[in-house]
Design a protein around this motif. Structure first.
Motif, PDB file in Angstrom:
ATOM      1  N   UNK A   1      -3.603  11.528   8.758  1.00  0.00           N
ATOM      2  CA  UNK A   1      -2.627  10.501   7.881  1.00  0.00           C
ATOM      3  C   UNK A   1      -1.493  11.125   7.186  1.00  0.00           C
ATOM      4  N   UNK A   2      -0.334  10.703   7.662  1.00  0.00           N
ATOM      5  CA  UNK A   2       0.947  11.186   6.913  1.00  0.00           C
ATOM      6  C   UNK A   2       1.248  10.302   5.631  1.00  0.00           C
ATOM      7  N   UNK A   3       1.908  11.165   4.838  1.00  0.00           N
ATOM      8  CA  UNK A   3       2.463  10.533   3.651  1.00  0.00           C
ATOM      9  C   UNK A   3       3.633  11.167   3.146  1.00  0.00           C
ATOM     10  N   UNK A   4       4.245  10.244   2.188  1.00  0.00           N
ATOM     11  CA  UNK A   4       5.448  10.490   1.448  1.00  0.00           C
ATOM     12  C   UNK A   4       5.144  10.142   0.227  1.00  0.00           C
ATOM     13  N   UNK A   5       5.258  11.136  -0.770  1.00  0.00           N
ATOM     14  CA  UNK A   5       5.125  10.834  -1.995  1.00  0.00           C
ATOM     15  C   UNK A   5       6.329  10.227  -2.652  1.00  0.00           C
ATOM     16  N   UNK A   6       6.243   9.108  -3.380  1.00  0.00           N
ATOM     17  CA  UNK A   6       7.318   8.451  -4.050  1.00  0.00           C
ATOM     18  C   UNK A   6       7.550   9.028  -5.626  1.00  0.00           C
ATOM     19  N   UNK A   7       6.297   9.145  -6.120  1.00  0.00           N
ATOM     20  CA  UNK A   7       6.441   9.662  -7.641  1.00  0.00           C
ATOM     21  C   UNK A   7       4.859  10.124  -7.967  1.00  0.00           C
ATOM     22  N   UNK A   8       4.649  10.073  -9.200  1.00  0.00           N
ATOM     23  CA  UNK A   8       3.249  10.426  -9.500  1.00  0.00           C
ATOM     24  C   UNK A   8       2.167   9.365  -9.403  1.00  0.00           C
ATOM     25  N   UNK A   9       2.624   8.201  -9.377  1.00  0.00           N
ATOM     26  CA  UNK A   9       1.929   7.025  -9.294  1.00  0.00           C
ATOM     27  C   UNK A   9       1.813   6.403  -7.936  1.00  0.00           C
ATOM     28  N   UNK A  10       2.655   6.599  -6.980  1.00  0.00           N
ATOM     29  CA  UNK A  10       2.551   5.966  -5.860  1.00  0.00           C
ATOM     30  C   UNK A  10       2.768   7.002  -4.417  1.00  0.00           C
ATOM     31  N   UNK A  11       2.794   6.547  -3.432  1.00  0.00           N
ATOM     32  CA  UNK A  11       3.271   7.608  -2.150  1.00  0.00           C
ATOM     33  C   UNK A  11       2.941   6.181  -0.883  1.00  0.00           C
ATOM     34  N   UNK A  12       3.694   6.507  -0.033  1.00  0.00           N
ATOM     35  CA  UNK A  12       3.608   5.806   1.235  1.00  0.00           C
ATOM     36  C   UNK A  12       2.846   6.512   2.032  1.00  0.00           C
ATOM     37  N   UNK A  13       1.739   5.878   2.706  1.00  0.00           N
ATOM     38  CA  UNK A  13       0.809   6.485   3.688  1.00  0.00           C
ATOM     39  C   UNK A  13       0.831   5.837   4.966  1.00  0.00           C
ATOM     40  N   UNK A  14       0.893   6.560   5.957  1.00  0.00           N
ATOM     41  CA  UNK A  14       0.384   5.744   7.309  1.00  0.00           C
ATOM     42  C   UNK A  14      -0.901   5.816   7.530  1.00  0.00           C
ATOM     43  N   UNK A  15      -1.374   4.628   7.520  1.00  0.00           N
ATOM     44  CA  UNK A  15      -2.914   4.382   7.736  1.00  0.00           C
ATOM     45  C   UNK A  15      -3.472   3.563   8.655  1.00  0.00           C
ATOM     46  N   UNK A  16      -4.799   3.880   8.945  1.00  0.00           N
ATOM     47  CA  UNK A  16      -5.230   2.807  10.192  1.00  0.00           C
ATOM     48  C   UNK A  16      -5.838   1.713   9.573  1.00  0.00           C
ATOM     49  N   UNK A  17      -5.770   0.761  10.185  1.00  0.00           N
ATOM     50  CA  UNK A  17      -6.061  -0.549   9.850  1.00  0.00           C
ATOM     51  C   UNK A  17      -7.492  -0.773   9.220  1.00  0.00           C
ATOM     52  N   UNK A  18      -8.239  -0.025  10.207  1.00  0.00           N
ATOM     53  CA  UNK A  18      -9.686   0.108   9.612  1.00  0.00           C
ATOM     54  C   UNK A  18     -10.140   0.937   8.334  1.00  0.00           C
ATOM     55  N   UNK A  19      -9.048   1.629   7.821  1.00  0.00           N
ATOM     56  CA  UNK A  19      -9.343   2.111   6.464  1.00  0.00           C
ATOM     57  C   UNK A  19      -8.830   1.382   5.218  1.00  0.00           C
ATOM     58  N   UNK A  20      -8.482   0.069   5.669  1.00  0.00           N
ATOM     59  CA  UNK A  20      -8.066  -0.781   4.584  1.00  0.00           C
ATOM     60  C   UNK A  20      -8.921  -1.803   4.180  1.00  0.00           C
ATOM     61  N   UNK A  21      -8.838  -2.375   3.018  1.00  0.00           N
ATOM     62  CA  UNK A  21      -9.878  -3.450   2.618  1.00  0.00           C
ATOM     63  C   UNK A  21      -8.693  -4.335   1.851  1.00  0.00           C
ATOM     64  N   UNK A  22      -9.012  -5.673   1.816  1.00  0.00           N
ATOM     65  CA  UNK A  22      -8.201  -6.699   0.947  1.00  0.00           C
ATOM     66  C   UNK A  22      -8.815  -6.708  -0.361  1.00  0.00           C
ATOM     67  N   UNK A  23      -8.145  -6.608  -1.386  1.00  0.00           N
ATOM     68  CA  UNK A  23      -8.550  -6.604  -2.799  1.00  0.00           C
ATOM     69  C   UNK A  23      -9.337  -8.178  -2.885  1.00  0.00           C
ATOM     70  N   UNK A  24     -10.471  -8.001  -3.762  1.00  0.00           N
ATOM     71  CA  UNK A  24     -11.170  -9.273  -3.594  1.00  0.00           C
ATOM     72  C   UNK A  24     -10.792 -10.233  -4.667  1.00  0.00           C
ATOM     73  N   UNK A  25      -9.661  -9.929  -5.662  1.00  0.00           N
ATOM     74  CA  UNK A  25      -9.302 -10.978  -6.400  1.00  0.00           C
ATOM     75  C   UNK A  25      -7.878 -11.183  -6.391  1.00  0.00           C
ATOM     76  N   UNK A  26      -6.870 -10.136  -6.251  1.00  0.00           N
ATOM     77  CA  UNK A  26      -5.503 -10.174  -6.223  1.00  0.00           C
ATOM     78  C   UNK A  26      -5.092 -11.089  -5.142  1.00  0.00           C
ATOM     79  N   UNK A  27      -5.176 -11.051  -3.997  1.00  0.00           N
ATOM     80  CA  UNK A  27      -5.008 -11.760  -2.875  1.00  0.00           C
ATOM     81  C   UNK A  27      -5.398 -13.079  -2.794  1.00  0.00           C
ATOM     82  N   UNK A  28      -4.399 -14.084  -2.610  1.00  0.00           N
ATOM     83  CA  UNK A  28      -4.822 -15.413  -2.316  1.00  0.00           C
ATOM     84  C   UNK A  28      -5.557 -15.798  -1.156  1.00  0.00           C
TER      85      UNK A  28
END
Length: 92
Positions: A1-28
């Motif tokens: 997995x590649x990543x680019x650190x934005x700041x101490x609280x965020x980074x951009x990662x190149x992630x496989x779809x299978x490694x993601x989940x939808x947040x159960x309450x935030x998404x409509x």
């Protein structure tokens, strides 16, 4: 997995779809007609960056659930997509 650190609280990662989940309450709720439209006009360059939070090592999407669902339905589970991952956001 590649990543680019934005700041101490965020980074951009190149992630496989299978490694993601939808947040159960935030998404409509999914809109089937929107997912169908995205599938009919699918192009990898049009997916943009998904937005997520990481809680206890689990990456949960807070923006991009429809695009995620398209990728799952097209069985692109190993496709790598850029994800802006935040830490320590006050989202339950």
């Amino acid at each position: 997995m590649s990543k680019l650190v934005i700041n101490a609280n965020a980074e951009i990662r190149l992630m496989r779809v299978r490694d993601l989940q939808v947040h159960p309450t935030v998404q409509r709720d999914d809109r089937d007609e929107w997912v169908l439209n995205l599938k009919e006009n699918y192009h990898e360059l049009g997916l943009g960056v998904l937005i997520a939070i990481e809680i206890n090592g689990v990456v949960l999407l807070i923006d991009g659930a429809h695009r995620y669902r398209v990728l799952v339905e097209l069985e692109k589970l190993d496709f790598e997509i850029p994800v802006l991952v935040y830490y320590d956001l006050p989202i339950p």
